[in-house]
Design an enzyme around this catalytic site. Structure first.
Site, PDB file in Angstrom:
ATOM      1  N   LYS A  22       0.822  -1.331   0.023  1.00  0.00           N
ATOM      2  CA  LYS A  22      -0.009   0.053   0.170  1.00  0.00           C
ATOM      3  C   LYS A  22       0.740   1.181   0.057  1.00  0.00           C
ATOM      4  O   LYS A  22       0.585   2.126  -0.719  1.00  0.00           O
ATOM      5  CB  LYS A  22      -0.998   0.038   1.338  1.00  0.00           C
ATOM      6  CG  LYS A  22      -1.642   1.197   1.295  1.00  0.00           C
ATOM      7  CD  LYS A  22      -2.633   1.245   2.523  1.00  0.00           C
ATOM      8  CE  LYS A  22      -1.353   1.960   3.641  1.00  0.00           C
ATOM      9  NZ  LYS A  22      -1.885   2.434   4.928  1.00  0.00           N
ATOM     10  N   ASN A  23       1.804   1.340   0.617  1.00  0.00           N
ATOM     11  CA  ASN A  23       2.555   2.386   0.956  1.00  0.00           C
ATOM     12  C   ASN A  23       3.630   2.820  -0.164  1.00  0.00           C
ATOM     13  O   ASN A  23       4.040   3.800  -0.140  1.00  0.00           O
ATOM     14  CB  ASN A  23       3.564   2.281   2.299  1.00  0.00           C
ATOM     15  CG  ASN A  23       2.661   2.590   3.310  1.00  0.00           C
ATOM     16  OD1 ASN A  23       1.556   3.000   3.414  1.00  0.00           O
ATOM     17  ND2 ASN A  23       3.265   2.060   4.750  1.00  0.00           N
ATOM     18  N   CYS A 115      -5.143   7.129  10.597  1.00  0.00           N
ATOM     19  CA  CYS A 115      -5.035   6.467  12.003  1.00  0.00           C
ATOM     20  C   CYS A 115      -4.320   7.596  13.015  1.00  0.00           C
ATOM     21  O   CYS A 115      -3.539   8.414  12.754  1.00  0.00           O
ATOM     22  CB  CYS A 115      -3.794   5.337  11.739  1.00  0.00           C
ATOM     23  SG  CYS A 115      -4.596   3.865  11.042  1.00  0.00           S
ATOM     24  N   ARG A 120       2.252  13.460  13.292  1.00  0.00           N
ATOM     25  CA  ARG A 120       2.502  13.506  11.804  1.00  0.00           C
ATOM     26  C   ARG A 120       2.291  14.827  11.197  1.00  0.00           C
ATOM     27  O   ARG A 120       1.693  14.803  10.018  1.00  0.00           O
ATOM     28  CB  ARG A 120       1.932  12.405  11.061  1.00  0.00           C
ATOM     29  CG  ARG A 120       2.498  11.091  11.726  1.00  0.00           C
ATOM     30  CD  ARG A 120       2.135   9.784  10.762  1.00  0.00           C
ATOM     31  NE  ARG A 120       0.777   9.404  10.684  1.00  0.00           N
ATOM     32  CZ  ARG A 120       0.240   8.222  10.203  1.00  0.00           C
ATOM     33  NH1 ARG A 120       1.212   7.375   9.573  1.00  0.00           N
ATOM     34  NH2 ARG A 120      -1.017   7.760  10.523  1.00  0.00           N
ATOM     35  N   ASP A 303       5.612   0.090  12.018  1.00  0.00           N
ATOM     36  CA  ASP A 303       4.607  -0.701  11.635  1.00  0.00           C
ATOM     37  C   ASP A 303       4.343  -2.122  12.021  1.00  0.00           C
ATOM     38  O   ASP A 303       3.489  -2.783  11.617  1.00  0.00           O
ATOM     39  CB  ASP A 303       4.314  -0.437  10.050  1.00  0.00           C
ATOM     40  CG  ASP A 303       3.913   0.705   9.478  1.00  0.00           C
ATOM     41  OD1 ASP A 303       3.503   1.728  10.455  1.00  0.00           O
ATOM     42  OD2 ASP A 303       3.753   1.053   8.367  1.00  0.00           O
ATOM     43  N   ARG A 395      -7.832  -1.219   5.332  1.00  0.00           N
ATOM     44  CA  ARG A 395      -7.126  -0.189   4.994  1.00  0.00           C
ATOM     45  C   ARG A 395      -5.550  -0.617   4.495  1.00  0.00           C
ATOM     46  O   ARG A 395      -5.051   0.212   3.577  1.00  0.00           O
ATOM     47  CB  ARG A 395      -6.703   0.987   5.832  1.00  0.00           C
ATOM     48  CG  ARG A 395      -8.147   1.835   6.162  1.00  0.00           C
ATOM     49  CD  ARG A 395      -7.710   3.125   7.151  1.00  0.00           C
ATOM     50  NE  ARG A 395      -6.593   3.856   6.422  1.00  0.00           N
ATOM     51  CZ  ARG A 395      -5.470   4.244   7.059  1.00  0.00           C
ATOM     52  NH1 ARG A 395      -5.239   3.828   8.303  1.00  0.00           N
ATOM     53  NH2 ARG A 395      -4.511   4.898   6.614  1.00  0.00           N
TER      54      ARG A 395
END
Length: 416
Positions: A22-23, A115, A120, A303, A395
């Site tokens: 995803k990233n 999230c 951030r 993560d 997600r």
């Protein structure tokens, strides 16, 4: 809301294929805003954040061909506003700021959501674009940017920021002159994006190091991209082998991307021989406790912090897990404790005392990776575990319950 229900205690074995990351997929899709013509993306995972990004790109006037492979044409950009309604669930949406400003000279992007694992802030993105000549205002929760044409600059990121590095790297590809990014992020997903941008005609040097140099060009051509495998999904399944004393072949992953995790799992007593096309991960009869401190890549990934905490909650002895990347990433602790884990929080450190067994319980997911840690705990626990609010899980993990079921887990999704 959907729930995932797990009857724990089953040893997992077999083969699992890792989906696209995803990233990596999100910034590669967003890079389509830098050029006209049809861009092609292979190995795109089917996730909620991917669907949100498609809607976001369509809102700018891009055409989408679902494929597979996914194809995107942003030849005509008819709108440069990313509304709050579209970006409120996904922090990566800030990545449209740099490409829109670089290509069209303007953008109005809502401050993003996602999230709740830390602030951030986007101030690093904003300051970098200002250093490159953009005029930026914050109005009613939106970042409003304008510029005739961006120019090269030397940017120092403090602290390291993955999305900041990606955003400014994309913007700099169409800027006048040379941009130098110092203290740049080194994540493999960023390297994947740089490879795609270079395939489009960009001139990027040093991706994967802490100094990246970008020589701006007048125009980029459409790309054909291969999204890298998801190292966080791979790590989650590796830890699952340890949680259940299993034997899992994790296929399609890149072993170098999970080096830090592999070292910790071996220290914990697990065997991880390389095999063609992936890694074999074999659990130990007794997991040993190890200490973990999260760091930006190539350090131990934040993560994977929640997942390895679930493993350490069953290890023999005491482990200390320190979180240095995000300030609010221990929200899974109270839920693991509901399952019998013995964990004490001391600031940015969790002290985990292993227990002989976890016990099934109703638990609630608080963010994406916390969701995964609760699934792992449920797989190993005695009795039934119900994980609610699994929209967080969707997600970042593609059909995770189906993949675990294929490995022998007793796991089902119950639709609301």
């Amino acid at each position: 809301m959907d729930k995932i229900i797990i009857q724990g205690g089953h040893r997992l074995e077999g083969e699992v294929r890792i989906s696209g990351a995803k990233n990596a997929a999100l910034p590669i899709m967003i890079a389509s805003l830098l050029t006209d013509g049809w861009n092609t993306c292979h190995n795109i995972p089917n996730l909620m954040d991917i669907q949100t990004t498609k809607k976001l790109l369509k809102s700018f006037g891009a055409q989408i061909d679902e494929g597979p492979p996914l194809r995107i044409n942003a030849g005509t950009i008819s709108n440069t506003e990313a509304s709050y309604e579209l970006v409120k669930t996904m922090r990566a949406s800030i990545l449209v700021l740099g490409p829109l400003v670089a290509r069209t000279g303007e953008a109005r992007v809502s401050l993003p959501g996602g999230c709740a694992i830390g602030a951030r802030p986007v101030n690093l993105h904003i300051k970098a674009l200002e250093d490159m000549g953009a005029k930026i205002d914050l109005k009613d929760g939106y970042v409003v940017a304008s510029v005739k044409r961006l120019h090269g600059a030397t940017i120092y990121f403090d602290p390291v920021t993955v999305t900041g590095t990606e955003n400014i790297m994309m913007a700099a590809t169409l800027a006048d002159g040379t941009t130098v990014l110092r203290n740049a992020a080194r994540e493999p997903e960023l390297v994947n994006l740089a490879e795609v941008l270079n395939g489009m005609g960009a001139k990027i040097h040093g991706a994967g190091t802490d100094v990246i140099t970008i020589e701006g060009v007048k125009r980029l051509k459409p790309y054909e991209a291969e999204v890298m495998p998801d190292r966080i999904e791979a790590g989650t399944f590796m830890i699952a082998a340890g949680m259940t004393g299993g034997d899992i072949r994790v296929m399609g992953c890149e072993p170098l991307h999970v080096d830090a995790l592999t070292a910790k799992l071996r220290d914990a007593g697990m065997k991880i021989p390389p095999i063609e096309g992936g890694m074999q991960v074999i659990g130990a009869d007794k997991i040993r406790s190890v200490d973990v401190t999260t760091h930006p890549f190539p350090g131990f990934a934040t993560d994977l912090q929640a997942q390895i905490m679930a493993l350490m909650s069953m290890a023999s002895g005491l482990s200390v897990i320190s979180e240095t990347v995000f300030e609010n990433r221990f929200m899974h602790v109270s839920e693991l404790m509901r399952m019998g884990a013995d964990i004490t929080i001391q600031g940015h450190t969790a002290v985990v005392r292993g227990v002989p067994k976890l016990k099934g319980a109703p638990v609630m997911a608080t963010d994406l990776r916390a969701s995964a840690s609760l699934i792992l705990a449920g797989l190993a626990a005695e009795g039934k575990t119900e994980v609610s609010r699994v929209y967080h899980l969707d997600r970042g993990y593609e059909a995770i319950e189906k993949k675990f079921s294929a490995l022998g887990a007793d796991i089902i999704r119950v639709k609301a």
